[in-house]
Enzyme design. Sequence first.
Site, PDB file in Angstrom:
ATOM      1  N   SER A 145       0.819  -1.201   0.000  1.00 10.56           N
ATOM      2  CA  SER A 145       0.000   0.000   0.000  1.00 10.56           C
ATOM      3  C   SER A 145       0.862   1.265   0.000  1.00 10.56           C
ATOM      4  O   SER A 145       1.646   1.480  -0.913  1.00 10.56           O
ATOM      5  CB  SER A 145      -0.965  -0.038   1.190  1.00 10.56           C
ATOM      6  OG  SER A 145      -1.923   0.999   1.092  1.00 10.56           O
ATOM      7  N   ASP A 297      -1.891   6.616  -3.692  1.00 14.83           N
ATOM      8  CA  ASP A 297      -0.794   5.823  -3.139  1.00 14.83           C
ATOM      9  C   ASP A 297      -0.461   4.712  -4.141  1.00 14.83           C
ATOM     10  O   ASP A 297      -1.150   4.551  -5.157  1.00 14.83           O
ATOM     11  CB  ASP A 297      -1.146   5.301  -1.746  1.00 14.83           C
ATOM     12  CG  ASP A 297      -2.183   4.191  -1.745  1.00 14.83           C
ATOM     13  OD1 ASP A 297      -2.896   4.030  -2.750  1.00 14.83           O
ATOM     14  OD2 ASP A 297      -2.298   3.483  -0.735  1.00 14.83           O
ATOM     15  N   ASP A 299      -0.800   1.471  -4.508  1.00  7.97           N
ATOM     16  CA  ASP A 299      -1.772   0.465  -4.953  1.00  7.97           C
ATOM     17  C   ASP A 299      -3.142   1.069  -5.215  1.00  7.97           C
ATOM     18  O   ASP A 299      -4.106   0.349  -5.466  1.00  7.97           O
ATOM     19  CB  ASP A 299      -1.865  -0.703  -3.966  1.00  7.97           C
ATOM     20  CG  ASP A 299      -2.548  -0.336  -2.664  1.00  7.97           C
ATOM     21  OD1 ASP A 299      -2.356   0.808  -2.192  1.00  7.97           O
ATOM     22  OD2 ASP A 299      -3.263  -1.188  -2.103  1.00  7.97           O
ATOM     23  N   ASP A 301      -5.577   2.461  -3.604  1.00  6.93           N
ATOM     24  CA  ASP A 301      -6.795   2.402  -2.805  1.00  6.93           C
ATOM     25  C   ASP A 301      -6.994   3.726  -2.063  1.00  6.93           C
ATOM     26  O   ASP A 301      -8.115   4.159  -1.847  1.00  6.93           O
ATOM     27  CB  ASP A 301      -6.813   1.202  -1.856  1.00  6.93           C
ATOM     28  CG  ASP A 301      -5.665   1.177  -0.863  1.00  6.93           C
ATOM     29  OD1 ASP A 301      -4.731   1.997  -0.963  1.00  6.93           O
ATOM     30  OD2 ASP A 301      -5.695   0.316   0.047  1.00  6.93           O
TER      31      ASP A 301
END
Length: 566
Positions: A145, A297, A299, A301
């Site tokens: 993440s 960010d 990834d 999400d």
Amino acid sequence: MSLVEERYQKWINHPNLDARYKEPLANMTPEEKNDAFYTTIEFGTAGMRGLLGPGTNRINIHTIRKATQGYANYIKANGEDACKAGIAIGYDNRHMSRELAFDCADLLAKNNIRSFVYDSLRPTPMLSFAVRYNKCFGGIMITASHNPKEYNGYKLYDDKGCQLVPKLADAVIKEVNAIEDELAIDANCTEEQKKLITVMGDDVDQDYYKHVLSIQLNPDVKKDIKIVFSPEHGTANIPVRDIFKLTGYNCIPVEEQCTPDPDYSNTPTPNPEQPGAYEMALDYAKRYDADIILVCDPDADRMGVGVKHNGEYVVLTGNQSGAVEIEYICSQLKEKGLMPEHPVMFNTVVTSDLGEKVAADYGVETEKTLTGFKFIGEKVAKYEVSHEKNYVFGYEESYGSLIKPFVRDKDAPQALLMLAEACSYYKERGKDLVDVLNDLYDRHGTYEESQVAIALTGEAGAARIKEILANLRADAPKEIDGVKVVRSEDYQECTITENGKVTPLTGFTKSNVLKYYLEDGSWIAVRPSGTEPKCKFYYCVKGTDKDDAHKKTLNFQKAMDALTSK
């Protein structure tokens, strides 16, 4: 021989040790050796996340194989249909992410379990979507993440594309913990078993895009705005730019941050919660006179937003951008007669009160969950079956929201499109998103939200985090900076203390969280991070105006620092 030395010797002398780890192991200092082997990396309810490298307390090909073999055993225990439905696999831009993802696919194939693995990096929400698209039994996402470049991680999903809730995670953890020798596991499947692996591509992307476009409330709004966008070297680059192209927005990418660089070379940090994530985007915004800055960010999400207001750029917090999203969505649903019956919005116990007040103004109920979007996904699934309530919005203070639940995780591409639409809509009416936020303060009261995270690494750090929470339980504060604590909630002991009475706290899974409500309408919460070696302090401070709220926030932070430094 100590346990650390025993584990170390087992690794460095094991015939199956991956060759890349031999030299780093041989060159470890005593401190590095202790940190890498003093424990086994925890497979918890949020999966695994940690530093890359050799050792039982690290993310590496051997610890990931142990987790995947445990997951495979769990899948097989659910029967042949689960194995045939298979597992969707995604990965981000980090070091080893692609290699680990395809190794997971091979290991699942060795266990005669089907998999669908993306051909290249994709956002976490697209992995969630792929689980549903392929009607899989579950999913694996290789990502850390928003963590620094030295990290990687491993998330598991259920058949609805939701991260595993504790009940399901516990069953997987039991299987993982039953495996004694992670080094004995290999992923050598036969050519016939290789046929169980399907590589996913553009067809899944296009269906995801179609669903994202469906969230628009005013698709014909005048798109007279300039957007500066940064994927922070991560997975959002292609999908977000594709979505803005399809919808007709003028998106100016921060080119230096569009390469999928695992070292994040051109950004001080890939985390939208930190100011460094906006530095280059701010330069672009000033150069192009942009209306709004949007960043993701790695990834994709989480997302962050900066807004041009009175000639300056203001970066909103996750609580603030969430409140603005709620205001825009609810106002448009109401105006168009689209607000469903029994509408509900979800957020967490550490999310600001402002969003709840905005939702209530439109007749939308708020249900709170523990931190972790899986708990919001669990609520969505519940009401999808019972039809008691209808989903309107879900968000966390940590810069993550979900507009429509065709994905069951935070979905930055959806949020960015909605914020772009809201920016365009309000610009036509002579306002920017900070003006909208200030209007909300005028209507519902002024709040300042902040988070302080104390990094406490290694064995001593983990012990200190436990000690901080234990001390607060043993000697609960009666006041904080002279302001009376009128109610406290302990999510581990499942108790509410109010007016000297202790009553049960129900509706939540046990979690190591403490929350203190103050007489002035503010609250403070404390919890260990589920993904980093940190103790987190959350502040939702109500003031008479912005200056008052800020002054009180600083005072509360000093008081909590004094309380927990004992």
